[in-house]
Design a protein around this motif. Structure first.
Motif, PDB file in Angstrom:
ATOM      1  N   THR A  38       0.851  -1.191   0.000  1.00  0.00           N
ATOM      2  CA  THR A  38       0.000   0.000   0.000  1.00  0.00           C
ATOM      3  C   THR A  38       0.882   1.235   0.000  1.00  0.00           C
ATOM      4  OG1 THR A  38      -1.714  -1.148   1.252  1.00  0.00           O
ATOM      5  CG2 THR A  38      -1.790   1.254   1.277  1.00  0.00           C
ATOM      6  N   ARG A  62      -2.501  -1.292  -3.396  1.00  0.00           N
ATOM      7  CA  ARG A  62      -3.433  -0.258  -2.958  1.00  0.00           C
ATOM      8  C   ARG A  62      -2.755   1.099  -3.039  1.00  0.00           C
ATOM      9  NH1 ARG A  62      -8.002  -0.798   0.260  1.00  0.00           N
ATOM     10  NH2 ARG A  62      -7.584  -3.021   0.345  1.00  0.00           N
ATOM     11  N   VAL A 105      -5.722  -2.479  -9.125  1.00  0.00           N
ATOM     12  CA  VAL A 105      -5.228  -1.631  -8.031  1.00  0.00           C
ATOM     13  C   VAL A 105      -6.419  -1.041  -7.265  1.00  0.00           C
ATOM     14  CG1 VAL A 105      -3.768   0.354  -7.441  1.00  0.00           C
ATOM     15  CG2 VAL A 105      -3.227  -1.033  -9.456  1.00  0.00           C
ATOM     16  N   ALA A 106      -6.419  -1.213  -5.937  1.00  0.00           N
ATOM     17  CA  ALA A 106      -7.483  -0.624  -5.116  1.00  0.00           C
ATOM     18  C   ALA A 106      -7.115   0.834  -4.857  1.00  0.00           C
ATOM     19  CB  ALA A 106      -7.618  -1.389  -3.808  1.00  0.00           C
ATOM     20  N   GLU A 108      -8.011   4.551  -3.326  1.00  0.00           N
ATOM     21  CA  GLU A 108      -8.843   5.318  -2.402  1.00  0.00           C
ATOM     22  C   GLU A 108      -8.478   6.777  -2.603  1.00  0.00           C
ATOM     23  OE1 GLU A 108      -8.526   3.926   1.669  1.00  0.00           O
ATOM     24  OE2 GLU A 108      -8.269   1.858   0.982  1.00  0.00           O
TER      25      GLU A 108
END
Ligand code: ATP
Ligand code: ZN
Length: 291
Positions: A38, A62, A105-106, A108
């Motif tokens: 991440t 991430r 790919v996450a 946010e």
């Protein structure tokens, strides 16, 4: 003969096969670990957006994106954003493009100012694991363009014992740098005054009010490349992770150096981290391991 072997290798349509080739060639031991990582990118401007794109194409697990600004026509002399995205927040526009490039790919996105009192708390909470209270990110990349935002990232990283990398491009757009900051082990951002490096590069990346800074897609792209290369080396344990790498485009000069922590740093958290680090390197276990 070597070339024949290489071209005989299977090159399928999967973009990861080119990345996995790094493993076959012995550069990286376990490339796939990238999917478990991440990375937080703070500032999705000229450097941050390109860094985020590189990490997305490399298949990071991430990606957390932070920026309060909107895409403007004035940003079109940099890479990444497109004219039709004008008016969108940089984080939303980036998330849109990046999810399209690599849906694995996450992403946010946090459209916020990290330097306000609430912003600081929200930023810190977003990188903190809700159960353990420790950091939930592997690395934070600072791609902001002002002192206050860097001080905020420095504080959050000292509080969470989180390693981060800082980047900057000079106001005249012809030089830049990246720096790795490990709490207690290297200088923190407050250990030394904003860098004016002895090599003659003016590294002051402070934004002056009312002055229109210059910017070039070349310098910003190169600094983003240096930043993500260092990130890959750090996350996947290959090569040498640079503590400081400068770029002077006028002379094609790339200085490197180490910046030791200041035992008189004004930040108490930094002094605590320095003590913990000293205790760690002088521990019987560490001394035994060093033999
Ligand atoms: P310019 O000022 O030259 O027009 P810019 O503001 O887009 O450019 P860049 O150097 O390209 O600046 O990128 C820095 C990015 O960091 C910007 O997108 C800016 O919005 C973001 N940024 C700066 N400070 C903060 C902050 N406190 N919180 C969130 N994002 C920030
Ligand atoms: Zn310090």
């Amino acid at each position: 003969a070597k070339i024949e072997t290489m071209s005989a290798e299977v090159v399928d349509s999967n973009p990861y096969s080119r990345l996995m080739a790094l493993q076959r060639m012995g550069i990286v031991k376990d490339y796939e670990r990238i999917r478990t990582k991440t990375v937080a990118v703070v500032g999705v401007g000229g450097v941050g957006s390109v860094a985020a794109e590189m990490l997305t194409r490399c298949g990071v697990g991430r990606l957390l994106l932070y920026d309060y600004d909107k895409v403007e026509l004035a940003n079109m002399n940099r890479l990444f954003f497109r004219p039709e995205q004008c008016g969108m927040t940089k984080t939303d526009a980036a998330a849109q493009t990046l999810r399209h490039i690599n849906p694995d790919v996450a992403i946010e996105s946090f459209t916020m100012n990290i330097t306000t009192v609430d912003g600081f708390d929200q930023f810190k909470a977003s990188v903190t694991h809700p159960d353990s209270g420790s950091s939930r990110v592997d690395l934070i990349l600072s791609c902001v363009d002002n002192y206050e935002a860097r001080i905020t990232i420095n504080q959050v990283c000292l509080e969470l014992q989180q390693t981060w990398m800082e980047s900057g491009v000079s106001e005249d757009a012809v030089s830049g740098h990246i720096q790795t900051l490990i709490p207690g082990e290297t200088a923190c951002f407050q250990c030394v005054p904003p860098l004016v490096v002895a090599s003659g590069i003016d590294e002051r990346t402070l934004k002056r009010e009312g002055v229109c800074a210059a910017s070039l897609p070349t310098t910003m792209g190169i600094v983003a490349g240096m930043l993500v290369q260092n990130t890959l080396k750090y996350l996947l344990h290959f090569g040498t992770v640079s503590r400081y790498l400068g770029y002077n485009s006028l002379k094609d000069f790339f200085p490197t150096m180490e910046i030791k922590p200041n035992t008189a740093c004004s930040n108490g958290r930094c002094l605590d981290a320095q003590q913990a680090h000293q205790a760690h390197i002088n521990s019987p276990e560490a001394l035994a391991a060093a033999v």
